[in-house]
Design a protein around this motif. Structure first.
Motif, PDB file in Angstrom:
ATOM      1  N   HIS A 122      -1.015   6.176  11.626  1.00 57.71           N
ATOM      2  CA  HIS A 122      -0.890   4.572  12.418  1.00 57.71           C
ATOM      3  C   HIS A 122      -1.235   4.000  11.454  1.00 57.71           C
ATOM      4  O   HIS A 122      -0.299   3.007  11.834  1.00 57.71           O
ATOM      5  CB  HIS A 122      -1.874   4.918  13.058  1.00 57.71           C
ATOM      6  CG  HIS A 122      -1.695   5.898  14.838  1.00 57.71           C
ATOM      7  ND1 HIS A 122      -0.397   5.382  15.799  1.00 57.71           N
ATOM      8  CD2 HIS A 122      -2.465   6.670  15.309  1.00 57.71           C
ATOM      9  CE1 HIS A 122      -0.652   6.079  16.528  1.00 57.71           C
ATOM     10  NE2 HIS A 122      -1.113   6.807  16.853  1.00 57.71           N
ATOM     11  N   VAL A 141      -7.260   1.100  14.342  1.00 58.92           N
ATOM     12  CA  VAL A 141      -6.411   1.796  14.804  1.00 58.92           C
ATOM     13  C   VAL A 141      -6.297   2.184  16.075  1.00 58.92           C
ATOM     14  O   VAL A 141      -8.151   2.659  17.302  1.00 58.92           O
ATOM     15  CB  VAL A 141      -6.516   3.486  14.340  1.00 58.92           C
ATOM     16  CG1 VAL A 141      -5.639   4.828  14.808  1.00 58.92           C
ATOM     17  CG2 VAL A 141      -6.145   2.614  12.240  1.00 58.92           C
ATOM     18  N   SER A 143      -5.618   3.285  20.354  1.00 55.38           N
ATOM     19  CA  SER A 143      -5.087   4.621  21.443  1.00 55.38           C
ATOM     20  C   SER A 143      -5.471   5.289  22.816  1.00 55.38           C
ATOM     21  O   SER A 143      -6.528   4.530  22.573  1.00 55.38           O
ATOM     22  CB  SER A 143      -4.384   5.499  20.255  1.00 55.38           C
ATOM     23  OG  SER A 143      -4.590   6.256  19.898  1.00 55.38           O
ATOM     24  N   GLY A 295      -1.453   2.127  16.484  1.00 50.00           N
ATOM     25  CA  GLY A 295      -2.165   2.759  17.308  1.00 50.00           C
ATOM     26  C   GLY A 295      -1.187   2.735  19.010  1.00 50.00           C
ATOM     27  O   GLY A 295      -0.811   1.310  18.991  1.00 50.00           O
ATOM     28  N   ASP A 325       3.080   7.053  19.440  1.00 55.53           N
ATOM     29  CA  ASP A 325       3.025   8.848  18.296  1.00 55.53           C
ATOM     30  C   ASP A 325       4.153   9.276  17.766  1.00 55.53           C
ATOM     31  O   ASP A 325       5.544   8.540  18.906  1.00 55.53           O
ATOM     32  CB  ASP A 325       2.849   9.508  18.940  1.00 55.53           C
ATOM     33  CG  ASP A 325       1.247   9.755  19.030  1.00 55.53           C
ATOM     34  OD1 ASP A 325       0.403   8.571  18.687  1.00 55.53           O
ATOM     35  OD2 ASP A 325       0.333  10.960  19.664  1.00 55.53           O
TER      36      ASP A 325
END
Length: 358
Positions: A122, A141, A143, A295, A325
């Motif tokens: 990421h 990061v 997510s 992310g 992703d």
């Protein structure tokens, strides 16, 4: 395409959660192909990722996804310099599909195998697209599975500064979305509804962390949202939203009261403030002007807009296609490892809780 002798071509494979992805990246910068097969429709009916179903879908998708990535890049397996694969963190069953497939290809073609940490991938989604980055930098990061804050003293050198002690920020977005009857995944829906509400209408308490002040916590605001729904008699509109099938934004807004719009806006505002305040605090401690945000939550338009209003820092985000992703970020993160010949053996094992740094 003619492959020059000086060109490093890496095939990246990503299968850590619910997206099967493959990409070919040249010299760590040029994305020749990036293919992602989403499992969104499979998991939507359950309101979250079902690990067993995710593994099964990866098995179905991985061969055609890799084949398409190679064809779109106009390269053959024999043209590759190496194969990079996510070995963690993530769902064990999902990771196993990608790692096992990568091992088989490397064994069959005598190619180097490179293990990549998903979180580092990421961070490289930003490095992949940014020409000039000043180090040291802060990397956030954020997510559905991760909320980590790192010091990046130079590319590939990380120190963990803070992390969530409970839910990841993206997980909180999705759980609150589910609580309010929004379609899965709830995070992107909340981001679309939030502009129709007043972000300071509901005063949520910011998390005060004992010990490491750069750690995060989102369980408190998630519980506060539950208490708000119980106190404001919104059960009917929640059920009305749940009854909608693939609703448009107008349809969702049509059965969402102004009070609910306001609490959604206030929830998003508070989470964004929690993220930015800690990232900025870390940058100030390090005397750094660069803050990388990567992310899935990096695609949130409210977060991007709020960062743009903060002066004195250079905020770097990946493009929207690289926020979620993907395998291009895995291939890009593999280049430094390839250059120093940091290869994995065919005994590489997956690790659900693989840490990037301590």
């Amino acid at each position: 395409m003619e492959v020059g002798n000086l060109q490093t071509l890496i095939l990246g494979i990503e299968s850590s959660c619910d997206e099967t992805a493959a990409a070919v990246v040249a010299d760590g910068k040029r994305v020749l192909s990036s293919i992602v097969a989403s499992q969104l429709d499979v998991h939507a009916r359950y309101g979250g990722v079902v690990p067993e179903l995710a593994s099964r879908e990866h098995l179905r998708a991985i061969t055609p996804v890799i084949r398409e990535a190679l064809e779109k890049a106009d390269v053959k397996l024999g043209d590759l310099s190496a194969i990079a694969v996510t070995s963690g963190p993530g769902l064990v069953g999902s990771l196993l599909v990608g790692v096992t497939y990568a091992k088989a290809l490397c064994f069959a073609r005598n190619l180097p195998l490179i293990s990549v940490n998903h979180v580092e991938g990421h961070i490289h989604s930003v490095l992949l697209q940014s020409e000039v980055i000043t180090f040291p930098a802060v990397a956030l990061v954020v997510s559905g599975g991760h909320t980590h804050l790192f010091e990046v003293s130079e590319p590939g050198v990380y120190k963990l500064l803070g992390k969530t002690r409970d839910d990841a920020a993206g997980e909180a977005f999705d759980k609150v979305g589910k609580l309010l009857g929004f379609p899965y995944p709830g995070g992107p829906v909340i981001d679309k509804v939030a502009p129709y509400g007043e972000p300071r209408a509901v005063k949520f308490t910011f998390a005060k962390m004992s010990g490491n002040a750069l750690d995060f916590s989102f369980s408190g605001i998630k519980t506060a949202m539950l208490r708000w729904t119980e106190a404001n008699n919104v059960r009917a509109e929640i059920e009305a939203r749940r009854a909608l099938v693939n609703p448009s934004l107008d349809e969702l807004l049509g059965c969402t009261s102004q009070a609910t719009r306001d609490v959604v806006a206030s929830f998003q505002f508070t989470v964004i403030e929690e993220l930015l305040r800690r990232a900025i605090s870390a940058a100030e401690r390090m005397n750094s002007e660069t803050i990388i945000i990567a992310g899935g939550v990096a695609g949130n338009s409210g977060l991007r807009a709020a960062a743009a209003c903060r002066g004195g820092f250079q905020f770097l985000f990946p493009g929207l296609s690289l926020s979620t992703d993907n395998a291009a970020m895995i291939a890009a993160a593999a280049l430094p490892k390839f250059q120093r010949r940091d290869f994995a053996g065919l005994d590489l094992r997956v690790k659900a809780g693989l840490a990037l740094a301590v």
